[in-house]
Design a protein around this motif. Structure first.
Motif, PDB file in Angstrom:
ATOM      1  N   ALA A 180       6.101  -9.840   8.795  1.00  9.04           N
ATOM      2  CA  ALA A 180       7.038  -8.778   9.176  1.00  9.04           C
ATOM      3  C   ALA A 180       8.440  -9.300   9.431  1.00  9.04           C
ATOM      4  CB  ALA A 180       6.518  -8.047  10.417  1.00  9.04           C
ATOM      5  N   ALA A 181       8.581 -10.600   9.687  1.00  5.54           N
ATOM      6  CA  ALA A 181       9.892 -11.160  10.009  1.00  5.54           C
ATOM      7  C   ALA A 181      10.835 -11.172   8.809  1.00  5.54           C
ATOM      8  CB  ALA A 181       9.738 -12.576  10.564  1.00  5.54           C
ATOM      9  N   ALA A 182      10.298 -11.216   7.606  1.00  2.00           N
ATOM     10  CA  ALA A 182      11.148 -11.239   6.417  1.00  2.00           C
ATOM     11  C   ALA A 182      11.794  -9.869   6.218  1.00  2.00           C
ATOM     12  CB  ALA A 182      10.323 -11.609   5.187  1.00  2.00           C
ATOM     13  N   ASP A 183      13.038  -9.879   5.763  1.00  2.00           N
ATOM     14  CA  ASP A 183      13.709  -8.619   5.446  1.00  2.00           C
ATOM     15  C   ASP A 183      13.030  -7.926   4.273  1.00  2.00           C
ATOM     16  OD1 ASP A 183      15.647  -9.132   7.416  1.00  2.00           O
ATOM     17  OD2 ASP A 183      16.901 -10.227   5.995  1.00  2.00           O
ATOM     18  N   VAL A 184      12.578  -8.727   3.307  1.00  2.00           N
ATOM     19  CA  VAL A 184      11.871  -8.205   2.134  1.00  2.00           C
ATOM     20  C   VAL A 184      10.545  -8.943   2.034  1.00  2.00           C
ATOM     21  CG1 VAL A 184      11.863  -7.991  -0.390  1.00  2.00           C
ATOM     22  CG2 VAL A 184      13.984  -7.629   0.883  1.00  2.00           C
ATOM     23  N   LEU A 185       9.462  -8.196   2.053  1.00  2.00           N
ATOM     24  CA  LEU A 185       8.137  -8.753   1.838  1.00  2.00           C
ATOM     25  C   LEU A 185       7.642  -8.219   0.506  1.00  2.00           C
ATOM     26  CD1 LEU A 185       5.573 -10.259   2.688  1.00  2.00           C
ATOM     27  CD2 LEU A 185       4.876  -8.180   3.915  1.00  2.00           C
ATOM     28  N   ALA A 186       7.521  -9.091  -0.468  1.00  5.75           N
ATOM     29  CA  ALA A 186       7.050  -8.700  -1.799  1.00  5.75           C
ATOM     30  C   ALA A 186       5.612  -9.161  -1.953  1.00  5.75           C
ATOM     31  CB  ALA A 186       7.925  -9.325  -2.877  1.00  5.75           C
ATOM     32  N   ILE A 187       4.722  -8.221  -2.241  1.00  4.61           N
ATOM     33  CA  ILE A 187       3.310  -8.529  -2.445  1.00  4.61           C
ATOM     34  C   ILE A 187       2.984  -8.195  -3.889  1.00  4.61           C
ATOM     35  CG2 ILE A 187       0.951  -8.140  -1.676  1.00  4.61           C
ATOM     36  CD1 ILE A 187       2.175  -6.988   0.931  1.00  4.61           C
ATOM     37  N   ASP A 188       2.644  -9.218  -4.650  1.00  5.37           N
ATOM     38  CA  ASP A 188       2.361  -9.044  -6.070  1.00  5.37           C
ATOM     39  C   ASP A 188       0.866  -8.848  -6.294  1.00  5.37           C
ATOM     40  OD1 ASP A 188       2.974  -8.893  -8.761  1.00  5.37           O
ATOM     41  OD2 ASP A 188       2.968 -11.058  -9.048  1.00  5.37           O
ATOM     42  N   SER A 189       0.551  -8.147  -7.344  1.00  3.39           N
ATOM     43  CA  SER A 189      -0.842  -7.901  -7.747  1.00  3.39           C
ATOM     44  C   SER A 189      -1.606  -7.127  -6.688  1.00  3.39           C
ATOM     45  CB  SER A 189      -1.565  -9.213  -8.062  1.00  3.39           C
ATOM     46  OG  SER A 189      -0.914  -9.888  -9.105  1.00  3.39           O
ATOM     47  N   CYS A 190      -1.053  -6.025  -6.281  1.00  7.64           N
ATOM     48  CA  CYS A 190      -1.679  -5.207  -5.243  1.00  7.64           C
ATOM     49  C   CYS A 190      -2.903  -4.452  -5.741  1.00  7.64           C
ATOM     50  CB  CYS A 190      -0.678  -4.216  -4.659  1.00  7.64           C
ATOM     51  SG  CYS A 190       0.494  -5.015  -3.560  1.00  7.64           S
ATOM     52  N   ALA A 191      -3.249  -4.578  -7.009  1.00  2.00           N
ATOM     53  CA  ALA A 191      -4.440  -3.901  -7.519  1.00  2.00           C
ATOM     54  C   ALA A 191      -5.678  -4.302  -6.734  1.00  2.00           C
ATOM     55  CB  ALA A 191      -4.633  -4.212  -8.996  1.00  2.00           C
ATOM     56  N   VAL A 192      -5.667  -5.502  -6.153  1.00  2.00           N
ATOM     57  CA  VAL A 192      -6.824  -5.930  -5.371  1.00  2.00           C
ATOM     58  C   VAL A 192      -6.936  -5.146  -4.068  1.00  2.00           C
ATOM     59  CG1 VAL A 192      -6.807  -8.258  -6.322  1.00  2.00           C
ATOM     60  CG2 VAL A 192      -5.634  -7.811  -4.173  1.00  2.00           C
ATOM     61  N   LEU A 193      -5.917  -4.366  -3.720  1.00  2.00           N
ATOM     62  CA  LEU A 193      -5.938  -3.597  -2.476  1.00  2.00           C
ATOM     63  C   LEU A 193      -6.407  -2.155  -2.674  1.00  2.00           C
ATOM     64  CD1 LEU A 193      -2.564  -4.765  -0.931  1.00  2.00           C
ATOM     65  CD2 LEU A 193      -4.837  -5.694  -0.551  1.00  2.00           C
ATOM     66  N   ARG A 194      -6.953  -1.846  -3.841  1.00  2.00           N
ATOM     67  CA  ARG A 194      -7.342  -0.460  -4.128  1.00  2.00           C
ATOM     68  C   ARG A 194      -8.373   0.082  -3.155  1.00  2.00           C
ATOM     69  NH1 ARG A 194      -7.814  -1.343 -10.446  1.00  2.00           N
ATOM     70  NH2 ARG A 194      -5.601  -1.318 -10.885  1.00  2.00           N
ATOM     71  N   ASP A 195      -9.323  -0.740  -2.750  1.00  2.00           N
ATOM     72  CA  ASP A 195     -10.394  -0.291  -1.879  1.00  2.00           C
ATOM     73  C   ASP A 195      -9.935  -0.360  -0.427  1.00  2.00           C
ATOM     74  OD1 ASP A 195     -12.695   0.393  -0.596  1.00  2.00           O
ATOM     75  OD2 ASP A 195     -13.839  -1.366  -1.230  1.00  2.00           O
ATOM     76  N   VAL A 196      -9.348   0.726   0.061  1.00  2.00           N
ATOM     77  CA  VAL A 196      -8.768   0.718   1.407  1.00  2.00           C
ATOM     78  C   VAL A 196      -9.829   0.634   2.494  1.00  2.00           C
ATOM     79  CG1 VAL A 196      -6.675   1.911   0.718  1.00  2.00           C
ATOM     80  CG2 VAL A 196      -8.632   3.238   1.533  1.00  2.00           C
ATOM     81  N   GLU A 197     -11.078   0.842   2.159  1.00  2.00           N
ATOM     82  CA  GLU A 197     -12.138   0.727   3.153  1.00  2.00           C
ATOM     83  C   GLU A 197     -12.625  -0.708   3.289  1.00  2.00           C
ATOM     84  OE1 GLU A 197     -12.966   3.183   5.186  1.00  2.00           O
ATOM     85  OE2 GLU A 197     -11.366   4.248   4.162  1.00  2.00           O
ATOM     86  N   SER A 198     -12.183  -1.598   2.408  1.00  2.00           N
ATOM     87  CA  SER A 198     -12.612  -2.984   2.464  1.00  2.00           C
ATOM     88  C   SER A 198     -12.087  -3.641   3.734  1.00  2.00           C
ATOM     89  CB  SER A 198     -12.075  -3.730   1.240  1.00  2.00           C
ATOM     90  OG  SER A 198     -12.244  -5.116   1.390  1.00  2.00           O
ATOM     91  N   PRO A 199     -12.943  -4.376   4.470  1.00  2.00           N
ATOM     92  CA  PRO A 199     -12.486  -5.030   5.705  1.00  2.00           C
ATOM     93  C   PRO A 199     -11.318  -5.984   5.465  1.00  2.00           C
ATOM     94  CG  PRO A 199     -14.879  -5.135   5.529  1.00  2.00           C
ATOM     95  CD  PRO A 199     -14.363  -4.583   4.225  1.00  2.00           C
ATOM     96  N   GLY A 200     -11.265  -6.618   4.309  1.00  2.00           N
ATOM     97  CA  GLY A 200     -10.179  -7.539   4.013  1.00  2.00           C
ATOM     98  C   GLY A 200      -8.835  -6.854   3.851  1.00  2.00           C
ATOM     99  N   CYS A 201      -8.849  -5.567   3.583  1.00  2.00           N
ATOM    100  CA  CYS A 201      -7.600  -4.837   3.378  1.00  2.00           C
ATOM    101  C   CYS A 201      -6.998  -4.329   4.678  1.00  2.00           C
ATOM    102  CB  CYS A 201      -7.824  -3.659   2.434  1.00  2.00           C
ATOM    103  SG  CYS A 201      -8.171  -4.170   0.752  1.00  2.00           S
ATOM    104  N   LYS A 202      -7.795  -4.158   5.683  1.00  2.00           N
ATOM    105  CA  LYS A 202      -7.285  -3.590   6.926  1.00  2.00           C
ATOM    106  C   LYS A 202      -6.099  -4.354   7.501  1.00  2.00           C
ATOM    107  CE  LYS A 202     -11.405  -1.028   8.130  1.00  2.00           C
ATOM    108  NZ  LYS A 202     -11.013   0.067   7.293  1.00  2.00           N
ATOM    109  N   PRO A 203      -6.081  -5.711   7.485  1.00  4.47           N
ATOM    110  CA  PRO A 203      -4.893  -6.404   8.004  1.00  4.47           C
ATOM    111  C   PRO A 203      -3.629  -6.054   7.222  1.00  4.47           C
ATOM    112  CG  PRO A 203      -6.732  -7.914   7.860  1.00  4.47           C
ATOM    113  CD  PRO A 203      -7.158  -6.638   7.179  1.00  4.47           C
ATOM    114  N   CYS A 204      -3.750  -5.803   5.911  1.00  7.12           N
ATOM    115  CA  CYS A 204      -2.556  -5.467   5.122  1.00  7.12           C
ATOM    116  C   CYS A 204      -1.996  -4.115   5.533  1.00  7.12           C
ATOM    117  CB  CYS A 204      -2.872  -5.486   3.634  1.00  7.12           C
ATOM    118  SG  CYS A 204      -3.151  -7.152   3.038  1.00  7.12           S
TER     119      CYS A 204
END
Length: 114
Positions: free
Chosen positions: A78-102
């Protein structure tokens, strides 16, 4: 690709509203390149930038062993003015426990910039 939209992105006006930008499209159309160009423009204008792939970010977050470490890592993102996250297709499953921190990260960034 809409040239006017790209030129508008390069003005970085989205940063004034702490807005999120998402590039969606099939493989090979230049989404990653566009994200890198926006990040580069932000650097040129004196902003801080953090560029990660979604898999790197999820790996970093999954490796943390405490809530305090998670909070520190999220603060780092969060400290960066711009946070760029590439290849977000892996975040499609919003119910996945690994996605909750994002999604917690997105909420933290929105709160920080208000």
């Amino acid at each position: 690709m809409d040239r006017a939209a790209v030129e508008d992105l390069m003005t970085l006006s989205f940063m004034n509203d702490a807005a999120n930008i998402v590039f969606i499209g099939p493989n090979g159309v230049g989404k990653s390149t566009l994200a890198r160009n926006v990040a580069h423009q932000a650097l040129i204008c004196g902003h801080t930038v953090l560029f990660r792939t979604a898999s790197e970010m999820l790996g970093e977050l999954a490796a943390l062993d405490s809530d305090a470490a998670l909070r520190r890592r999220l603060h780092h993102y969060a400290a960066a003015d711009v946070l760029a996250i590439d290849s977000c297709a892996v975040l499609r499953d919003v119910e996945s426990p690994g996605c909750k921190p994002c999604f917690a990260q997105r909420a933290a960034r929105a709160t920080q910039h208000k």
